[in-house]
Scaffold this active site. Structure first.
Site, PDB file in Angstrom:
ATOM      1  N   GLY A 175       0.832  -1.201   0.000  1.00  0.00           N
ATOM      2  CA  GLY A 175       0.000   0.000   0.000  1.00  0.00           C
ATOM      3  C   GLY A 175       0.862   1.244   0.000  1.00  0.00           C
ATOM      4  O   GLY A 175       2.049   1.211  -0.336  1.00  0.00           O
ATOM      5  N   ARG A 176       0.274   2.363   0.388  1.00  0.00           N
ATOM      6  CA  ARG A 176       0.999   3.638   0.354  1.00  0.00           C
ATOM      7  C   ARG A 176       2.301   3.578   1.137  1.00  0.00           C
ATOM      8  O   ARG A 176       3.366   3.964   0.654  1.00  0.00           O
ATOM      9  CB  ARG A 176       0.123   4.756   0.929  1.00  0.00           C
ATOM     10  CG  ARG A 176      -1.137   5.091   0.132  1.00  0.00           C
ATOM     11  CD  ARG A 176      -1.884   6.200   0.868  1.00  0.00           C
ATOM     12  NE  ARG A 176      -3.109   6.606   0.195  1.00  0.00           N
ATOM     13  CZ  ARG A 176      -4.292   6.058   0.414  1.00  0.00           C
ATOM     14  NH1 ARG A 176      -4.414   5.062   1.280  1.00  0.00           N
ATOM     15  NH2 ARG A 176      -5.370   6.490  -0.228  1.00  0.00           N
ATOM     16  N   ILE A 177       2.226   3.091   2.378  1.00  0.00           N
ATOM     17  CA  ILE A 177       3.404   3.099   3.238  1.00  0.00           C
ATOM     18  C   ILE A 177       4.410   2.052   2.772  1.00  0.00           C
ATOM     19  O   ILE A 177       5.616   2.311   2.739  1.00  0.00           O
ATOM     20  CB  ILE A 177       2.991   2.865   4.703  1.00  0.00           C
ATOM     21  CG1 ILE A 177       2.123   4.024   5.189  1.00  0.00           C
ATOM     22  CG2 ILE A 177       4.226   2.712   5.591  1.00  0.00           C
ATOM     23  CD1 ILE A 177       1.485   3.798   6.541  1.00  0.00           C
TER      24      ILE A 177
ATOM     25  N   THR B 296       5.635  -2.507  11.466  1.00  0.00           N
ATOM     26  CA  THR B 296       5.133  -1.196  11.894  1.00  0.00           C
ATOM     27  C   THR B 296       3.663  -1.048  11.539  1.00  0.00           C
ATOM     28  O   THR B 296       3.151   0.073  11.480  1.00  0.00           O
ATOM     29  CB  THR B 296       5.940  -0.059  11.226  1.00  0.00           C
ATOM     30  OG1 THR B 296       5.905  -0.227   9.809  1.00  0.00           O
ATOM     31  CG2 THR B 296       7.376  -0.040  11.708  1.00  0.00           C
ATOM     32  N   SER B 297       2.971  -2.165  11.295  1.00  0.00           N
ATOM     33  CA  SER B 297       1.559  -2.078  10.906  1.00  0.00           C
ATOM     34  C   SER B 297       0.656  -2.376  12.099  1.00  0.00           C
ATOM     35  O   SER B 297       0.292  -1.461  12.835  1.00  0.00           O
ATOM     36  CB  SER B 297       1.272  -3.006   9.726  1.00  0.00           C
ATOM     37  OG  SER B 297       1.748  -4.316   9.990  1.00  0.00           O
ATOM     38  N   ARG B 298       0.304  -3.636  12.331  1.00  0.00           N
ATOM     39  CA  ARG B 298      -0.541  -4.004  13.449  1.00  0.00           C
ATOM     40  C   ARG B 298       0.053  -5.206  14.169  1.00  0.00           C
ATOM     41  O   ARG B 298       0.523  -6.150  13.553  1.00  0.00           O
ATOM     42  CB  ARG B 298      -1.972  -4.326  12.972  1.00  0.00           C
ATOM     43  CG  ARG B 298      -2.777  -3.096  12.558  1.00  0.00           C
ATOM     44  CD  ARG B 298      -3.097  -2.217  13.751  1.00  0.00           C
ATOM     45  NE  ARG B 298      -3.866  -1.032  13.404  1.00  0.00           N
ATOM     46  CZ  ARG B 298      -3.348   0.157  13.149  1.00  0.00           C
ATOM     47  NH1 ARG B 298      -2.027   0.326  13.163  1.00  0.00           N
ATOM     48  NH2 ARG B 298      -4.127   1.190  12.868  1.00  0.00           N
TER      49      ARG B 298
ATOM     50  N   GLU C 198      -1.285  -3.528  23.761  1.00  0.00           N
ATOM     51  CA  GLU C 198      -0.430  -2.372  24.016  1.00  0.00           C
ATOM     52  C   GLU C 198      -0.872  -1.652  25.285  1.00  0.00           C
ATOM     53  O   GLU C 198      -2.067  -1.400  25.453  1.00  0.00           O
ATOM     54  CB  GLU C 198      -0.465  -1.430  22.811  1.00  0.00           C
ATOM     55  CG  GLU C 198       0.104  -2.083  21.555  1.00  0.00           C
ATOM     56  CD  GLU C 198       0.138  -1.143  20.345  1.00  0.00           C
ATOM     57  OE1 GLU C 198      -0.380  -0.013  20.446  1.00  0.00           O
ATOM     58  OE2 GLU C 198       0.687  -1.547  19.308  1.00  0.00           O
TER      59      GLU C 198
ATOM     60  N   HIS D  29       4.561   2.100  19.610  1.00  0.00           N
ATOM     61  CA  HIS D  29       3.566   2.520  18.624  1.00  0.00           C
ATOM     62  C   HIS D  29       3.734   4.007  18.302  1.00  0.00           C
ATOM     63  O   HIS D  29       2.781   4.794  18.371  1.00  0.00           O
ATOM     64  CB  HIS D  29       2.154   2.247  19.125  1.00  0.00           C
ATOM     65  CG  HIS D  29       1.159   2.094  18.001  1.00  0.00           C
ATOM     66  ND1 HIS D  29       0.092   1.238  18.056  1.00  0.00           N
ATOM     67  CD2 HIS D  29       1.075   2.698  16.782  1.00  0.00           C
ATOM     68  CE1 HIS D  29      -0.617   1.319  16.945  1.00  0.00           C
ATOM     69  NE2 HIS D  29      -0.031   2.202  16.146  1.00  0.00           N
TER      70      HIS D  29
ATOM     71  N   ALA E 225       5.631   5.008  15.396  1.00  0.00           N
ATOM     72  CA  ALA E 225       6.103   5.190  14.025  1.00  0.00           C
ATOM     73  C   ALA E 225       5.334   6.288  13.300  1.00  0.00           C
ATOM     74  O   ALA E 225       5.894   6.972  12.443  1.00  0.00           O
ATOM     75  CB  ALA E 225       6.004   3.878  13.253  1.00  0.00           C
TER      76      ALA E 225
END
Length: 319
Positions: free
Chosen positions: A151-153, A232-234, A263, A282, A284
Site C-alpha cells: 500500500g501507500r506506506i 510497523t503495521s498491526r 499495548e 507505537h 512510528a
C-alpha cells in the site's frame, strides 16, 4: 448536525476545535471508553470523531441518528464496518497523514537490525570496543527485503530501501508493481517465495481475519535462517509467542516491532527476554507535523460531510 469527540487522548484538540468552530460547529469532548458509554452519550449525535471507543454492532444499532464516524488514524479495527454499512453509517479514516514517518521508522528499524547498532552500542557502553562482536554483517546490495503489503506506506518504504541498494520483492493480494507508477523495481512474488528469499521481512498489511497471526510459527520456520522481521503495521499480525521462540533459537536474528498485539506489551511477554527484539511504543506514525495533519484532516472530513459534500477517505461503501 451535532458533532462530538467520542474520545481522544491527545494533549489538546485546538486544531480540530478551531476548524469546526470556523464552520459553525461546537463539538463537545466526551470520554467514551465502552460500548455503554457510546450508547448513553451519543443518542443525539450525527457525527463522531473517534479514536479508540468501540463502535460495535450493538452500539451502531442503538444510535439510529449517527451518520458518520471519522477515525483518528489509518486503522478502523475498533469499528464494525459491516454493521456500520448495514446501519447506513459512513466510516472515514485518515490514511495518508503519517506515511513518511512510518516508512522512515521501518527503515530505521531495518538499518538498526541489519547493522546491529543496538548490541554494538551496548558493547561499547560496557567497555568492549571490538567490531568482531558484530560479525557477520553484509552489504545492503547483497540482501533482499521482502514486503508483505504494498500500500501507500509499503511502497514508500520500498522506494527508500531500494535507494540504499537492497533488492526488493513484495507480496500483495490487491496490488501489482508496474512501470506506470514507478514500482517495477519491486519483484512481485507469492508469500512462500518471499519467506524463502528475504533477508528482511517487513510487514505493511492491515489486520484482518485473514492476516491475524499471518506471521506464525509456520511462517517463521519457512523464512531464511538469520532473517530479520520488521512490523510497523498491526501487532496482531505477528504471533508473538512464536516470534520469541524463533528469536531464542536464533532462526530469526532480530525483530523490530512498533506495534504489539496488546499495548502496552505485557510485562510477562516472552519478547522482553529477547535482546535482539527492538520494541518501540507505537510511535512510528508520530512527528509534530504528522500529528497536526491528522487533527486537521479529521476535522475537515467532518465538516465536508456536515455540509453535504463528498468525503475524501470513505472506508465503507454505502448504497
Amino acid at each position: 448536525m451535532n458533532i462530538v469527540f467520542s474520545d481522544l487522548d491527545h494533549a489538546d484538540h485546538d486544531i480540530e476545535r478551531d476548524i469546526l468552530a470556523s464552520a459553525g460547529f461546537d463539538a463537545p469532548m466526551l470520554a467514551c471508553r465502552s460500548e455503554q458509554d457510546l450508547v448513553d452519550q451519543l443518542t443525539d449525535v450525527d457525527i463522531a470523531l473517534n479514536q479508540y471507543a468501540p463502535f460495535t454492532r450493538r452500539v451502531l444499532e442503538a444510535l439510529p441518528r449517527l451518520k458518520l464516524i471519522v477515525r483518528y488514524g489509518v486503522g478502523v479495527n475498533n469499528v464494525d464496518l459491516e454493521a456500520a454499512t448495514d446501519a447506513g453509517v459512513q466510516v472515514c479514516n485518515v490514511p495518508d497523514y503519517g506515511m513518511n514517518e512510518v516508512s522512515d521508522h521501518a527503515l530505521a528499524l531495518t538499518l538498526a537490525l541489519t547493522r546491529k547498532l543496538v548490541p554494538m552500542n551496548l558493547a561499547c557502553h560496557q567497555g568492549r570496543w571490538d567490531y568482531v562482536e558484530a560479525i557477520p554483517l553484509r552489504r545492503q546490495s547483497t540482501q533482499t527485503v521482502g514486503l508483505i503489503g504494498l500500500g501507500r506506506i509499503g511502497r514508500l518504504y520500498a522506494r527508500k530501501v531500494n535507494a540504499l541498494g537492497f533488492r526488493v520483492i513484495g507480496y500483495d493480494a490487491f496490488y501489482r508493481p508496474s512501470a506506470e507508477d514507478g514500482t517495477d523495481y519491486i519483484e512481485a512474488v507469492e508469500l512462500d517465495s518471499l519467506y524463502g528469499r528475504a533477508d528482511v521481512v517487513a510487514v505493511f498489511c492491515p489486520l484482518t481475519e485473514d492476516t491475524r497471526h499471518l506471521i506464525d510459527a509456520g511462517a517463521l520456520a519457512a523464512m531464511k535462517p538469520g532473517v530479520f522481521l520488521v512490523n510497523t503495521s498491526r501487532g496482531g499480525i505477528v504471533d508473538e509467542v512464536a516470534l520469541a521462540e524463533a528469536l531464542a533459537s536464533g532462526h530469526v536474528a532480530g525483530a523490530g516491532l512498533d506495534t504489539t498485539e496488546r499495548e502496552p506489551l505485557e510485562p510477562d511477554s516472552p519478547l522482553w527476554a529477547q535482546p535482539s527484539c527492538l520494541i518501540t511504543p507505537h510511535m512510528a506514525w508520530y512527528s509534530e507535523d504528522a500529528a497536526a495533519e491528522l487533527k486537521r484532516k479529521v476535522a475537515e472530513e467532518a465538516v465536508r460531510f456536515a455540509r453535504g459534500e463528498a468525503v475524501y477517505w470513505a472506508v465503507n461503501r454505502l448504497a
